[in-house]
Design a protein around this motif. Structure first.
Motif, PDB file in Angstrom:
ATOM      1  N   UNK A  19       6.503  13.047  -5.398  1.00  0.00           N
ATOM      2  CA  UNK A  19       6.953  12.918  -3.910  1.00  0.00           C
ATOM      3  C   UNK A  19       5.744  12.360  -2.861  1.00  0.00           C
ATOM      4  N   UNK A  20       4.792  12.984  -3.244  1.00  0.00           N
ATOM      5  CA  UNK A  20       3.726  12.756  -2.382  1.00  0.00           C
ATOM      6  C   UNK A  20       3.242  11.341  -2.553  1.00  0.00           C
ATOM      7  N   UNK A  21       3.318  10.760  -3.705  1.00  0.00           N
ATOM      8  CA  UNK A  21       2.887   9.438  -3.786  1.00  0.00           C
ATOM      9  C   UNK A  21       3.878   8.443  -3.714  1.00  0.00           C
ATOM     10  N   UNK A  22       5.031   8.732  -3.542  1.00  0.00           N
ATOM     11  CA  UNK A  22       6.217   7.901  -3.257  1.00  0.00           C
ATOM     12  C   UNK A  22       6.316   7.443  -1.801  1.00  0.00           C
ATOM     13  N   UNK A  23       5.887   6.496  -0.946  1.00  0.00           N
ATOM     14  CA  UNK A  23       6.227   6.232   0.270  1.00  0.00           C
ATOM     15  C   UNK A  23       7.593   6.649   0.672  1.00  0.00           C
ATOM     16  N   UNK A  24       7.997   7.231   1.563  1.00  0.00           N
ATOM     17  CA  UNK A  24       9.195   7.526   2.235  1.00  0.00           C
ATOM     18  C   UNK A  24       9.399   6.753   3.466  1.00  0.00           C
ATOM     19  N   UNK A  25      10.337   5.923   3.785  1.00  0.00           N
ATOM     20  CA  UNK A  25      11.204   5.454   2.774  1.00  0.00           C
ATOM     21  C   UNK A  25      10.438   4.380   1.932  1.00  0.00           C
ATOM     22  N   UNK A  26      11.119   4.005   0.513  1.00  0.00           N
ATOM     23  CA  UNK A  26      10.576   3.146  -0.162  1.00  0.00           C
ATOM     24  C   UNK A  26      10.442   1.793   0.313  1.00  0.00           C
ATOM     25  N   UNK A  27       9.625   0.741  -0.047  1.00  0.00           N
ATOM     26  CA  UNK A  27       9.607  -0.544   0.320  1.00  0.00           C
ATOM     27  C   UNK A  27      11.004  -1.177   0.348  1.00  0.00           C
ATOM     28  N   UNK A  28      11.949  -1.006  -0.701  1.00  0.00           N
ATOM     29  CA  UNK A  28      13.346  -1.417  -0.736  1.00  0.00           C
ATOM     30  C   UNK A  28      13.981  -0.973   0.373  1.00  0.00           C
ATOM     31  N   UNK A  29      14.034   0.392   0.682  1.00  0.00           N
ATOM     32  CA  UNK A  29      14.638   0.945   1.908  1.00  0.00           C
ATOM     33  C   UNK A  29      14.245   0.127   3.246  1.00  0.00           C
ATOM     34  N   UNK A  30      13.140  -0.020   3.525  1.00  0.00           N
ATOM     35  CA  UNK A  30      12.253  -0.519   4.410  1.00  0.00           C
ATOM     36  C   UNK A  30      13.029  -1.927   4.511  1.00  0.00           C
ATOM     37  N   UNK A  31      13.112  -2.669   3.583  1.00  0.00           N
ATOM     38  CA  UNK A  31      13.626  -4.166   3.670  1.00  0.00           C
ATOM     39  C   UNK A  31      15.202  -4.066   4.079  1.00  0.00           C
ATOM     40  N   UNK A  32      15.943  -2.971   3.661  1.00  0.00           N
ATOM     41  CA  UNK A  32      17.256  -2.877   3.549  1.00  0.00           C
ATOM     42  C   UNK A  32      17.627  -2.891   4.963  1.00  0.00           C
ATOM     43  N   UNK A  33      16.701  -2.229   5.696  1.00  0.00           N
ATOM     44  CA  UNK A  33      16.879  -2.028   7.021  1.00  0.00           C
ATOM     45  C   UNK A  33      16.453  -3.080   7.996  1.00  0.00           C
ATOM     46  N   UNK A  34      15.966  -4.107   7.353  1.00  0.00           N
ATOM     47  CA  UNK A  34      15.492  -5.426   8.109  1.00  0.00           C
ATOM     48  C   UNK A  34      14.038  -5.246   8.569  1.00  0.00           C
ATOM     49  N   UNK A  35      13.349  -4.384   7.820  1.00  0.00           N
ATOM     50  CA  UNK A  35      11.861  -4.198   8.140  1.00  0.00           C
ATOM     51  C   UNK A  35      11.129  -4.960   7.033  1.00  0.00           C
ATOM     52  N   UNK A  36       9.854  -5.135   7.420  1.00  0.00           N
ATOM     53  CA  UNK A  36       8.553  -5.451   6.418  1.00  0.00           C
ATOM     54  C   UNK A  36       7.744  -4.527   6.371  1.00  0.00           C
ATOM     55  N   UNK A  37       7.385  -4.155   4.917  1.00  0.00           N
ATOM     56  CA  UNK A  37       6.169  -2.996   4.723  1.00  0.00           C
ATOM     57  C   UNK A  37       4.854  -3.949   5.089  1.00  0.00           C
ATOM     58  N   UNK A  38       3.840  -3.217   6.012  1.00  0.00           N
ATOM     59  CA  UNK A  38       2.772  -4.047   5.961  1.00  0.00           C
ATOM     60  C   UNK A  38       1.486  -3.511   5.536  1.00  0.00           C
ATOM     61  N   UNK A  39       1.542  -2.107   5.308  1.00  0.00           N
ATOM     62  CA  UNK A  39       0.535  -1.136   5.027  1.00  0.00           C
ATOM     63  C   UNK A  39       1.509   0.064   4.252  1.00  0.00           C
ATOM     64  N   UNK A  40       0.678   1.022   3.449  1.00  0.00           N
ATOM     65  CA  UNK A  40       1.377   2.210   3.071  1.00  0.00           C
ATOM     66  C   UNK A  40       1.838   2.993   4.330  1.00  0.00           C
TER      67      UNK A  40
END
Ligand SMILES: [Zn+2]
Length: 333
Positions: free
Chosen positions: A17-38
């Motif tokens: 759980x510490x390793x997995x960014x919350x929310x995941x990249x998929x969740x970020x995209x689903x909300x209309x965002x773009x991951x730009x760094x961890x």
């Protein structure tokens, strides 16, 4: 046995759980965002010709919750930030407004309603704006509405802005930023910066040393600098201050993230634009110069919009009579 199994599961979760960014990249995209760094997601602000823009919003994960840098203007934009927060399972702990322009701060209302205890960091320039620029805008907008001079879709935008100005409590910070410093925000160590008399009387920016991401607010705006409430010379100095920061990615207030080379290009274009406007060349030549210097920072699809904006800014702002031109260049307090 059961206790042991649960302890083992908990141990697995601590590692995974510490390793997995919350929310995941998929969740970020689903909300209309773009991951730009961890742990950092960008929600691009739209700028549709004929409508009022939204500024970019950036959401950062922090130990005590999410930090939202700029909250947008339109409901749909701010809703994406709320969706993102819900998907992450984290509350919004802090809002930072880069400046009081309504394309960066109107969304405070929705976010503060959803998270009443949120800390709001911003400069106190909003107080001057509420009795000056924003009060004037509201009066002018009402007069135009009364004359029937504004049609949809602009009418909805204008009414939304008037509502935000009328209910301005949400724009007032819980913590005033008046100088730059390193500090913990929602438990994350960051460098918050302050530039007086630049794009507004008080611009706030944010540097995250862990990822070397710099959130510049409207000190960097594309397809052209928005000079409505600017002190151009102070803005130029603020860009020099940003250049001294050891960033890798810079997120502008409007437009796509850029690297150091892109920012260098922006600075050159900005300096040349001011120099050209101070000279005797025709405004059209200054605008050509901006587009040439900015190069790929202004995509072909936005060149016409850049020309329209600069047509206005060069003549009405940069070449306004000196007393008008300098009215946002008050001596720093
Ligand atoms: Zn803006």
């Amino acid at each position: 046995m059961r206790v042991l199994a649960m302890a083992a599961m908990a141990a697995v979760c601590v590692a995974a759980c510490a390793a997995a960014p919350k929310p995941s990249a998929e969740q970020v995209r689903a909300a209309g965002g773009v991951p730009i760094a961890p742990g950092i997601a960008l929600f691009r602000g739209d700028f549709v010709p004929g409508r009022q823009p939204d500024g970019n919003s950036i959401v950062l994960q922090a130990p005590d919750g999410l930090i939202v840098f700029d909250t947008g203007r339109h409901r749909e934009h701010t809703q994406r930030l709320l969706d993102h927060a819900r998907a992450s399972g984290e509350g919004i702990a802090a809002i930072i407004n880069s400046h009081w322009h309504l394309d960066h701060s109107s969304g405070n209302r929705m976010l503060r309603r959803a998270y009443p205890d949120v800390e709001v960091l911003a400069s106190d320039a909003v107080n001057g704006a509420l009795t000056g620029f924003l009060a004037d805008s509201r009066r002018q907008a009402q007069a135009m509405i009364d004359r029937g001079a504004i049609a949809e879709p602009q009418l909805s935008d204008v009414r939304g802005d008037m509502e935000t100005i009328a209910e301005h409590d949400s724009l007032i910070p819980t913590r005033v930023v008046e100088h730059g410093e390193e500090r913990e925000i929602a438990g994350r160590r960051m460098r918050i910066g302050f530039s007086a008399n630049a794009a507004t009387a008080g611009d706030v920016w944010l540097f995250d040393p862990a990822t070397k991401v710099l959130l510049a607010g409207d000190l960097v705006t594309l397809p052209a600098p928005f000079l409505d409430t600017a002190c151009p010379a102070g803005w130029r100095d603020a860009l020099a201050a940003l250049d001294a920061i050891d960033f890798k990615i810079l997120v502008p207030g409007h437009g796509a993230p850029m690297d150091r080379a892109g920012f260098g290009q922006y600075r050159v274009a900005f300096d040349h634009l001011l120099a050209c406007a101070n000279g005797n060349d025709e405004a059209a030549l200054c605008i050509d110069g901006w587009l040439r210097d900015a190069g790929t920072l202004v995509p072909a699809s936005q060149q016409e919009q850049a020309r329209r904006l600069l047509d206005y800014y060069v003549v009405q702002v940069l070449r306004a009579p000196p007393e008008r031109r300098g009215r946002y260049c008050k001596a720093a307090a």
